[in-house]
Design a protein around this motif. Structure first.
Motif, PDB file in Angstrom:
ATOM      1  N   UNK A   1       1.109  -1.025  -0.105  1.00  0.00           N
ATOM      2  CA  UNK A   1      -0.044   0.332  -0.025  1.00  0.00           C
ATOM      3  C   UNK A   1       0.628   0.987   0.173  1.00  0.00           C
ATOM      4  N   UNK A   2       0.618   2.221  -0.374  1.00  0.00           N
ATOM      5  CA  UNK A   2       1.113   3.600  -0.863  1.00  0.00           C
ATOM      6  C   UNK A   2       0.203   4.823   0.422  1.00  0.00           C
ATOM      7  N   UNK A   3       1.384   5.136   0.863  1.00  0.00           N
ATOM      8  CA  UNK A   3      -0.143   6.453   2.157  1.00  0.00           C
ATOM      9  C   UNK A   3       0.140   6.798   1.756  1.00  0.00           C
ATOM     10  N   UNK A   4      -0.631   8.576   1.603  1.00  0.00           N
ATOM     11  CA  UNK A   4      -0.718   9.758   0.412  1.00  0.00           C
ATOM     12  C   UNK A   4       0.322  10.425   1.884  1.00  0.00           C
ATOM     13  N   UNK A   5       0.661  10.206   3.326  1.00  0.00           N
ATOM     14  CA  UNK A   5       1.714  10.686   4.388  1.00  0.00           C
ATOM     15  C   UNK A   5       1.759   9.934   4.837  1.00  0.00           C
ATOM     16  N   UNK A   6       2.970  10.079   5.742  1.00  0.00           N
ATOM     17  CA  UNK A   6       4.286   8.916   6.672  1.00  0.00           C
ATOM     18  C   UNK A   6       4.486  10.478   7.962  1.00  0.00           C
ATOM     19  N   UNK A   7       4.336   9.803   8.741  1.00  0.00           N
ATOM     20  CA  UNK A   7       4.820  11.486  10.040  1.00  0.00           C
ATOM     21  C   UNK A   7       5.330  10.680  10.483  1.00  0.00           C
ATOM     22  N   UNK A   8       6.434  11.010  10.629  1.00  0.00           N
ATOM     23  CA  UNK A   8       8.060  11.077  11.376  1.00  0.00           C
ATOM     24  C   UNK A   8       7.706  11.721  12.872  1.00  0.00           C
ATOM     25  N   UNK A   9       7.775  10.841  13.884  1.00  0.00           N
ATOM     26  CA  UNK A   9       7.578  11.779  15.121  1.00  0.00           C
ATOM     27  C   UNK A   9       5.676  11.917  15.674  1.00  0.00           C
ATOM     28  N   UNK A  10       5.410  12.218  16.697  1.00  0.00           N
ATOM     29  CA  UNK A  10       4.390  12.102  17.680  1.00  0.00           C
ATOM     30  C   UNK A  10       4.244  13.594  18.521  1.00  0.00           C
ATOM     31  N   UNK A  11       4.634  14.347  18.032  1.00  0.00           N
ATOM     32  CA  UNK A  11       4.405  15.339  19.297  1.00  0.00           C
ATOM     33  C   UNK A  11       2.977  15.898  18.871  1.00  0.00           C
ATOM     34  N   UNK A 125       7.971   5.992  -5.614  1.00  0.00           N
ATOM     35  CA  UNK A 125       6.686   6.170  -5.999  1.00  0.00           C
ATOM     36  C   UNK A 125       6.263   7.392  -4.693  1.00  0.00           C
ATOM     37  N   UNK A 126       7.947   7.418  -3.979  1.00  0.00           N
ATOM     38  CA  UNK A 126       7.684   9.020  -3.393  1.00  0.00           C
ATOM     39  C   UNK A 126       8.760   8.776  -2.690  1.00  0.00           C
ATOM     40  N   UNK A 127       8.398   7.951  -1.685  1.00  0.00           N
ATOM     41  CA  UNK A 127       9.233   7.678   0.202  1.00  0.00           C
ATOM     42  C   UNK A 127       8.987   6.243   0.892  1.00  0.00           C
ATOM     43  N   UNK A 128      10.282   5.469   0.737  1.00  0.00           N
ATOM     44  CA  UNK A 128      10.962   3.687   1.340  1.00  0.00           C
ATOM     45  C   UNK A 128      10.829   4.793   3.109  1.00  0.00           C
ATOM     46  N   UNK A 129      10.002   4.333   4.505  1.00  0.00           N
ATOM     47  CA  UNK A 129      10.307   4.479   5.195  1.00  0.00           C
ATOM     48  C   UNK A 129      10.464   3.339   5.966  1.00  0.00           C
ATOM     49  N   UNK A 130      11.618   3.016   6.156  1.00  0.00           N
ATOM     50  CA  UNK A 130      11.852   1.914   7.288  1.00  0.00           C
ATOM     51  C   UNK A 130      11.470   1.964   9.353  1.00  0.00           C
ATOM     52  N   UNK A 131      10.990   1.494   9.372  1.00  0.00           N
ATOM     53  CA  UNK A 131      10.365   1.354  11.133  1.00  0.00           C
ATOM     54  C   UNK A 131      10.593   0.479  11.318  1.00  0.00           C
ATOM     55  N   UNK A 132      11.202   0.238  12.989  1.00  0.00           N
ATOM     56  CA  UNK A 132      11.390  -0.202  13.443  1.00  0.00           C
ATOM     57  C   UNK A 132      10.184  -0.529  14.905  1.00  0.00           C
ATOM     58  N   UNK A 133      10.151  -1.933  15.614  1.00  0.00           N
ATOM     59  CA  UNK A 133       9.734  -2.019  16.432  1.00  0.00           C
ATOM     60  C   UNK A 133      10.380  -2.157  17.686  1.00  0.00           C
ATOM     61  N   UNK A 134      10.333  -0.964  18.379  1.00  0.00           N
ATOM     62  CA  UNK A 134      11.444  -0.857  19.749  1.00  0.00           C
ATOM     63  C   UNK A 134      11.250  -2.225  20.079  1.00  0.00           C
ATOM     64  N   UNK A 135      10.188  -2.948  20.691  1.00  0.00           N
ATOM     65  CA  UNK A 135      10.304  -4.427  21.266  1.00  0.00           C
ATOM     66  C   UNK A 135      10.394  -5.571  21.112  1.00  0.00           C
ATOM     67  N   UNK A 136       9.779  -5.579  19.818  1.00  0.00           N
ATOM     68  CA  UNK A 136      11.217  -6.938  19.338  1.00  0.00           C
ATOM     69  C   UNK A 136      11.735  -6.760  18.077  1.00  0.00           C
ATOM     70  N   UNK A 137      12.828  -5.570  17.654  1.00  0.00           N
ATOM     71  CA  UNK A 137      13.210  -5.159  17.022  1.00  0.00           C
ATOM     72  C   UNK A 137      12.791  -5.185  15.109  1.00  0.00           C
ATOM     73  N   UNK A 138      11.805  -5.553  15.002  1.00  0.00           N
ATOM     74  CA  UNK A 138      10.990  -6.289  14.093  1.00  0.00           C
ATOM     75  C   UNK A 138      11.654  -4.859  12.973  1.00  0.00           C
ATOM     76  N   UNK A 139      12.013  -4.845  11.619  1.00  0.00           N
ATOM     77  CA  UNK A 139      11.649  -3.490  10.549  1.00  0.00           C
ATOM     78  C   UNK A 139      10.142  -4.008   9.961  1.00  0.00           C
ATOM     79  N   UNK A 140       9.900  -3.058   9.288  1.00  0.00           N
ATOM     80  CA  UNK A 140       9.392  -3.188   8.269  1.00  0.00           C
ATOM     81  C   UNK A 140       9.582  -2.464   7.649  1.00  0.00           C
ATOM     82  N   UNK A 141       8.903  -2.212   6.307  1.00  0.00           N
ATOM     83  CA  UNK A 141       9.205  -0.403   4.781  1.00  0.00           C
ATOM     84  C   UNK A 141       7.424  -0.523   4.991  1.00  0.00           C
TER      85      UNK A 141
END
Length: 435
Positions: A1-11, A125-141
């Motif tokens: 799936x291609x998202x319209x927007x991904x936000x980095x950080x949740x302040x 397609x825009x941007x590829x964002x790599x995200x690590x699960x803090x608890x498991x260390x698993x990385x998703x794109x």
């Protein structure tokens, strides 16, 4: 799936964007943060402290007052509307504002916590964002057409010799460490609201705990932040427009002279400190307190089980020493630029001072423009957009501008004139053209 927007950080700012998008419809978004849940300056949520902006500076109200994510709707769900009605205050407890934002975050499926963004790179397609699960260390794109960088900040502790000492810490840790033994002398360093609130809290407990209390600041004095009604108009889209048109060299000069607009202490906190000090002088008492302005702390070193402050009174031109057991440094925060994302950082334009070049609509300018796939920035544009960048009252407005840009149409109406004054003469040229 291609998202319209991904936000980095949740302040508060990216959370506000998530809330606005949620009610917009037709836009897919995800927001990631490494914290286990939403938390906003948790080390300074001191009981009795309030926001320095009105409650309308919530996540959504200034662009969508009918939103279900408004602070008033939060009060309704908390069954506290009449309590707030009788409170008759625009300025709400800081602890309540944090709880309100937590309430918002728990309703948004687009907000993902315990997820650390480790890279954001350009992709076809825009941007590829790599995200690590803090608890498991698993990385998703994940893939997105646009990315919004919510600029985080880190405590700014000067490189004093004793910076690693257990007895020297930043004010952001105050609540977590307030029950630790403070020793016979406690010193607070700083001139802003955080320093004042920490000092006041320590002053309240001084009689019981029995320590000597110092408050040192490099500034001219313990002065209030500008809070006149016309002064507050600097935190408006109108002033942002004016400031953005200035040359960068002039912008840097102007911001350096505007400390009173966004730094300093609330007049109420100053009054509370003074009133308590006055109370402590009844019947000839002398509070063991020293307040000293115009004092730069050049270094702090460990000394005899405590700390030794190397100070300089810059107006008198005299150096002196201060011995203390504990130092709480309210020395501000530093912006964490997204240079960890090497691909993005290489593509971004940076000015001579190492800051990103940002367009009026909060888009980060790239060496090779990508009009269909853009990177936006939240709370990292003080140098380009002025003193309103970190202000909560402009957060919803900035989000509306970014969302309109991403959508390519007007989702949120933004009035052209929001304040009574004019900040420059640009409007005179426009009037002349219409005659």
């Amino acid at each position: 799936m291609i998202y319209d927007v991904i936000g980095v950080g949740l302040g508060p700012f990216n959370l506000g964007m998530a809330a606005l998008i949620d009610e917009t419809g037709g836009m897919d978004a995800l927001f990631f943060d490494q914290k286990p849940e939403f938390a906003w300056h948790e080390g300074l949520l001191i009981e009795g402290t309030t926001l320095q902006v009105p409650f309308m500076a919530d996540a959504v109200t200034m662009v969508n007052p009918a939103s279900k994510y408004s602070f008033l709707n939060y009060l309704h769900h908390q069954k506290r509307l009449y309590h707030f009605y009788f409170l008759e205050s625009f300025h709400i407890p800081r602890r309540e504002y944090n709880h309100y934002l937590q309430w918002v975050s728990k309703q948004l499926s687009s907000c993902r916590f315990s997820k650390r963004v480790i890279d954001a790179a350009e992709h076809e397609v825009g941007y590829e964002v790599s995200v690590e699960d803090v608890l498991t260390g698993h990385v998703e794109t994940y893939y997105a057409k646009h990315v919004v960088l919510g600029m985080g900040s880190a405590p700014n502790l000067p490189e004093w010799t004793a910076a690693g000492s257990r007895n020297l810490y930043h004010s952001s840790e105050f609540l977590q460490r307030r029950n630790e033994a403070l020793g016979e002398t406690v010193t607070v360093i700083g001139s802003g609201q955080s320093a004042a609130e920490v000092f006041l809290e320590l002053l309240k407990e001084q009689v019981t705990e029995g320590y000597k209390l110092n408050w040192l600041t490099r500034t001219d004095g313990f002065f209030p932040m500008e809070y006149s009604k016309l002064g507050l108009e600097h935190f408006s889209p109108d002033y942002t427009d004016y400031f953005y048109r200035l040359p960068q060299s002039l912008k840097d000069e102007v911001v350096s002279k505007q400390d009173s607009l966004y730094k300093g202490i609330s007049a109420d906190t100053i009054a509370d400190i003074y009133d308590l000090l006055y109370e402590r002088t009844i019947a000839g008492q002398k509070p063991d307190v020293q307040l000293l302005a115009k004092t730069a702390v050049k270094d702090i070193s460990e000394y005899g089980g405590g700390l030794l402050l190397d100070c300089y009174h810059w107006e008198e031109g005299e150096s002196f020493k201060v011995e203390t057991d504990t130092v709480i440094a309210a020395t501000g925060y530093k912006t964490l630029w997204p240079k960890a994302f090497s691909s993005l950082a290489h593509s971004m334009k940076w000015d001579e001072a190492g800051r990103p070049v940002i367009s009026r609509n909060y888009q980060v300018e790239m060496h090779e423009p990508r009009d269909e796939h853009r990177v936006f920035i939240q709370n990292g544009e003080l140098h380009t957009h002025g003193v309103g960048a970190p202000d909560l009252g402009l957060g919803a407005y900035r989000n509306a501008v970014i969302i309109n840009s991403i959508a390519g149409k007007t989702i949120f109406e933004i009035p052209e004139k929001n304040v009574f004054q004019h900040f420059g003469i640009h409007h005179l040229a426009r009037k002349k053209q219409t005659v």
